[in-house]
Every structure is written in C-alpha cells, then in structure tokens.
Design a protein around this motif. Structure first.
Motif, PDB file in Angstrom:
ATOM      1  N   LEU A  30     -13.076 -15.206   0.156  1.00  0.00           N
ATOM      2  CA  LEU A  30     -12.366 -14.257   0.615  1.00  0.00           C
ATOM      3  C   LEU A  30     -11.899 -12.993  -0.653  1.00  0.00           C
ATOM      4  CD1 LEU A  30      -9.420 -15.845   2.591  1.00  0.00           C
ATOM      5  CD2 LEU A  30     -11.654 -14.486   3.266  1.00  0.00           C
ATOM      6  N   PRO A  31     -11.678 -13.319  -1.901  1.00  0.00           N
ATOM      7  CA  PRO A  31     -11.512 -12.191  -2.923  1.00  0.00           C
ATOM      8  C   PRO A  31     -13.082 -11.491  -3.151  1.00  0.00           C
ATOM      9  CG  PRO A  31     -10.627 -14.163  -3.647  1.00  0.00           C
ATOM     10  CD  PRO A  31     -11.207 -14.628  -2.278  1.00  0.00           C
ATOM     11  N   PHE A  32     -14.132 -12.070  -2.681  1.00  0.00           N
ATOM     12  CA  PHE A  32     -15.488 -11.369  -3.046  1.00  0.00           C
ATOM     13  C   PHE A  32     -15.441 -10.658  -1.669  1.00  0.00           C
ATOM     14  CE2 PHE A  32     -19.924 -11.356  -1.625  1.00  0.00           C
ATOM     15  CZ  PHE A  32     -20.487 -10.923  -2.741  1.00  0.00           C
ATOM     16  N   ILE A  33     -15.287 -11.019  -0.337  1.00  0.00           N
ATOM     17  CA  ILE A  33     -15.255 -10.007   0.817  1.00  0.00           C
ATOM     18  C   ILE A  33     -14.375  -9.012   0.383  1.00  0.00           C
ATOM     19  CG2 ILE A  33     -14.567  -9.867   3.040  1.00  0.00           C
ATOM     20  CD1 ILE A  33     -15.825 -12.693   3.467  1.00  0.00           C
ATOM     21  N   TRP A  34     -13.218  -9.191   0.021  1.00  0.00           N
ATOM     22  CA  TRP A  34     -12.201  -7.679  -0.373  1.00  0.00           C
ATOM     23  C   TRP A  34     -13.133  -7.054  -1.361  1.00  0.00           C
ATOM     24  CZ3 TRP A  34     -10.537  -6.625  -5.119  1.00  0.00           C
ATOM     25  CH2 TRP A  34      -9.568  -5.748  -5.119  1.00  0.00           C
ATOM     26  N   GLY A  35     -13.325  -7.523  -2.427  1.00  0.00           N
ATOM     27  CA  GLY A  35     -14.195  -6.742  -3.653  1.00  0.00           C
ATOM     28  C   GLY A  35     -15.239  -5.877  -2.583  1.00  0.00           C
ATOM     29  N   VAL A  36     -16.137  -6.700  -1.970  1.00  0.00           N
ATOM     30  CA  VAL A  36     -17.129  -5.856  -1.324  1.00  0.00           C
ATOM     31  C   VAL A  36     -16.649  -4.516  -0.548  1.00  0.00           C
ATOM     32  CG1 VAL A  36     -19.125  -6.051   0.439  1.00  0.00           C
ATOM     33  CG2 VAL A  36     -18.932  -7.510  -1.332  1.00  0.00           C
ATOM     34  N   LEU A  37     -15.638  -4.992   0.212  1.00  0.00           N
ATOM     35  CA  LEU A  37     -15.219  -3.878   1.345  1.00  0.00           C
ATOM     36  C   LEU A  37     -14.516  -2.666   0.509  1.00  0.00           C
ATOM     37  CD1 LEU A  37     -13.493  -6.385   4.103  1.00  0.00           C
ATOM     38  CD2 LEU A  37     -15.729  -4.839   4.290  1.00  0.00           C
ATOM     39  N   GLN A  39     -15.338  -1.849  -2.339  1.00  0.00           N
ATOM     40  CA  GLN A  39     -16.322  -1.314  -3.451  1.00  0.00           C
ATOM     41  C   GLN A  39     -15.940  -1.619  -5.037  1.00  0.00           C
ATOM     42  OE1 GLN A  39     -17.046   2.588  -2.690  1.00  0.00           O
ATOM     43  NE2 GLN A  39     -17.904   2.475  -0.462  1.00  0.00           N
ATOM     44  N   HIS A  40     -15.237  -2.825  -4.948  1.00  0.00           N
ATOM     45  CA  HIS A  40     -15.000  -3.605  -6.405  1.00  0.00           C
ATOM     46  C   HIS A  40     -15.844  -4.745  -6.381  1.00  0.00           C
ATOM     47  CE1 HIS A  40     -11.799  -0.267  -5.718  1.00  0.00           C
ATOM     48  NE2 HIS A  40     -12.001  -0.192  -6.978  1.00  0.00           N
ATOM     49  N   ILE A  41     -16.840  -4.877  -6.206  1.00  0.00           N
ATOM     50  CA  ILE A  41     -17.512  -6.262  -6.378  1.00  0.00           C
ATOM     51  C   ILE A  41     -17.677  -6.689  -7.412  1.00  0.00           C
ATOM     52  CG2 ILE A  41     -19.733  -7.330  -6.032  1.00  0.00           C
ATOM     53  CD1 ILE A  41     -20.839  -4.668  -4.327  1.00  0.00           C
ATOM     54  N   LEU A  42     -17.583  -6.541  -8.710  1.00  0.00           N
ATOM     55  CA  LEU A  42     -17.293  -7.060  -9.924  1.00  0.00           C
ATOM     56  C   LEU A  42     -15.785  -7.786  -9.616  1.00  0.00           C
ATOM     57  CD1 LEU A  42     -18.451  -8.163 -12.677  1.00  0.00           C
ATOM     58  CD2 LEU A  42     -17.674  -6.194 -13.558  1.00  0.00           C
ATOM     59  N   ILE A  43     -14.741  -6.791  -9.653  1.00  0.00           N
ATOM     60  CA  ILE A  43     -13.436  -7.427  -9.537  1.00  0.00           C
ATOM     61  C   ILE A  43     -13.512  -8.711  -8.344  1.00  0.00           C
ATOM     62  CG2 ILE A  43     -11.144  -6.947  -8.936  1.00  0.00           C
ATOM     63  CD1 ILE A  43     -11.772  -4.029 -10.294  1.00  0.00           C
ATOM     64  N   GLY A  44     -13.887  -8.435  -7.336  1.00  0.00           N
ATOM     65  CA  GLY A  44     -14.095  -9.579  -6.333  1.00  0.00           C
ATOM     66  C   GLY A  44     -14.602 -10.736  -6.815  1.00  0.00           C
ATOM     67  N   ILE A  45     -15.686 -10.597  -7.563  1.00  0.00           N
ATOM     68  CA  ILE A  45     -16.352 -11.677  -8.205  1.00  0.00           C
ATOM     69  C   ILE A  45     -15.567 -12.662  -9.243  1.00  0.00           C
ATOM     70  CG2 ILE A  45     -18.422 -12.607  -9.666  1.00  0.00           C
ATOM     71  CD1 ILE A  45     -20.003 -10.566  -8.073  1.00  0.00           C
ATOM     72  N   ILE A  46     -14.769 -11.795  -9.990  1.00  0.00           N
ATOM     73  CA  ILE A  46     -14.117 -12.494 -10.982  1.00  0.00           C
ATOM     74  C   ILE A  46     -12.878 -13.135 -10.251  1.00  0.00           C
ATOM     75  CG2 ILE A  46     -12.533 -11.776 -12.744  1.00  0.00           C
ATOM     76  CD1 ILE A  46     -14.623  -9.653 -13.879  1.00  0.00           C
TER      77      ILE A  46
END
Length: 95
Positions: A30-37, A39-46
């Motif tokens: 879920l945080p990764f999907i939020w990061g993709v949507l 456009q903060h992919i690195l923050i979503g991965i972390i």
C-alpha cells in the motif's frame, strides 16, 4: 507402495504471498502504490519497507490477531468496529 493418505506437517501456517503473510504484504504494497500514484516512488519504497519491518517486529512470533486484540483494548471504541460491549445473549456472535 506409497501411503494412501498424506498428512500435512503444519496445519496452522498462514497463507503466504511470496515470502510474506497477507498482512505483511498489504503493509508493504500500500505505501508503494501510494508512492507510485503520487510520483514519490522512493518514498513509497522506504515507507513500504518501514511498515513491513515494524509490523514484523510488532507480531514477533505471535498471531496477527494479537494486534487486533491490542487495538480493541487500547484504541478508541469506534476504531475497531464495536461501539460498546455486546449484550451477554450475543456472546457467541461477538467472536
């Protein structure tokens, strides 16, 4: 001659998605999907890694229901779903 019946070694193992249980997978994705949507992919991965790690440490060999019981006792009443203690004649329906 092979045995006619196969008995599983572990009956109580949770369902796995890859290497993770369902709740760990959701906490990670879920945080990764939020990061993709957003456009903060690195923050979503972390954030996904941090959520997975903290959930894994919170469970620490216990069942996932332990966190639900903890939430029931320490969070506000409407957060988990029960607004009040059910009457005694409904004790079987309450879980």
């Amino acid at each position: 001659m092979a045995d006619k019946y196969a008995i599983p070694a572990r009956l109580d193992d949770p369902e796995l998605i890859g290497f993770w249980t369902l709740d760990e997978f959701i906490a990670m994705v879920l945080p990764f999907i939020w990061g993709v949507l957003t456009q903060h992919i690195l923050i979503g991965i972390i954030l996904g890694f941090g959520c997975w790690w903290s959930l894994r440490k919170a469970k620490a060999g216990r069942a996932a229901s332990w966190l639900l019981h903890l939430a029931y006792w320490y969070l506000p009443g409407g957060f988990v779903g029960l607004r009040a203690t059910p009457p005694s004649f409904l004790r079987l329906m309450a879980g």
